[in-house]
Design a protein around this motif. Structure first.
Motif, PDB file in Angstrom:
ATOM      1  N   VAL A 176      44.159  38.744   2.883  1.00 25.88           N
ATOM      2  CA  VAL A 176      43.017  37.795   2.217  1.00 25.88           C
ATOM      3  C   VAL A 176      41.853  38.237   2.462  1.00 25.88           C
ATOM      4  N   ASN A 177      40.763  39.334   1.475  1.00 24.04           N
ATOM      5  CA  ASN A 177      39.808  39.566   2.329  1.00 24.04           C
ATOM      6  C   ASN A 177      38.092  39.105   1.460  1.00 24.04           C
ATOM      7  N   CYS A 178      37.772  37.430   2.179  1.00 25.92           N
ATOM      8  CA  CYS A 178      37.068  37.054   1.862  1.00 25.92           C
ATOM      9  C   CYS A 178      35.606  37.714   2.359  1.00 25.92           C
ATOM     10  N   GLU A 179      35.946  38.776   3.275  1.00 21.70           N
ATOM     11  CA  GLU A 179      34.193  39.584   3.338  1.00 21.70           C
ATOM     12  C   GLU A 179      33.661  40.399   2.520  1.00 21.70           C
ATOM     13  N   LYS A 193      32.361  29.604  13.766  1.00 18.61           N
ATOM     14  CA  LYS A 193      32.335  29.418  12.333  1.00 18.61           C
ATOM     15  C   LYS A 193      33.945  29.198  11.657  1.00 18.61           C
ATOM     16  N   ALA A 194      34.601  30.054  12.344  1.00 18.45           N
ATOM     17  CA  ALA A 194      36.246  30.078  11.785  1.00 18.45           C
ATOM     18  C   ALA A 194      36.491  29.219  12.387  1.00 18.45           C
ATOM     19  N   GLY A 216      34.974  31.812   8.260  1.00 18.93           N
ATOM     20  CA  GLY A 216      33.813  30.808   7.704  1.00 18.93           C
ATOM     21  C   GLY A 216      33.067  30.642   7.381  1.00 18.93           C
ATOM     22  N   SER A 217      33.245  31.481   5.879  1.00 17.81           N
ATOM     23  CA  SER A 217      32.177  30.822   5.279  1.00 17.81           C
ATOM     24  C   SER A 217      33.113  30.017   3.886  1.00 17.81           C
ATOM     25  N   LEU A 218      32.482  29.935   3.481  1.00 21.05           N
ATOM     26  CA  LEU A 218      32.672  28.739   1.999  1.00 21.05           C
ATOM     27  C   LEU A 218      34.165  29.121   1.357  1.00 21.05           C
TER      28      LEU A 218
END
Length: 120
Positions: A109-112, A63-64, A36-38
């Protein structure tokens, strides 16, 4: 190329679409955290453009879902799952549910930015 992110921010990708599509991920399943983040949105879109089936994960499912909706509108395969990688409690159960519903991922893929730290 300029695009609107799910949060209304306009961003520019530096990688040309031609180069991005040289990677063939057809038939691969990808799990993206913090979708959900950019950053998560951009990663999900890049994976979709390369042919991957994407599971957009976030602790905030709404967001997701915005990410998934945008990608589905473009004709890509993207589903949503709740996954909170910032808390140890429940993360294995949530990951098992994702595998049970969507199959074993080939790509993670970890975007956190605030993930669990390895125990010392």
């Amino acid at each position: 190329m300029k695009k609107n992110g799910t949060d209304g921010i306009i961003y520019t990708t530096k990688c040309s679409e031609e180069k991005m599509l040289q990677t063939d991920l057809n038939g691969r399943k990808a799990v993206v955290t913090s979708a959900g983040s950019l950053t998560g949105y951009v990663v999900c879109e890049a994976l979709c453009r390369c042919g991957a089936q994407v599971v957009a994960c976030d602790q905030d499912v709404e967001k997701a879902q915005k990410t998934a909706d945008a990608l589905i509108k473009m004709g890509y395969y993207c589903v949503v799952a709740k996954l909170n990688v910032t808390q140890k409690e429940g993360v294995y159960e949530q990951a098992d549910e994702i595998i049970e519903k969507f199959g074993t991922p080939n790509i993670l893929v970890n975007c956190e930015k605030d993930t669990l730290k390895p125990e010392e």
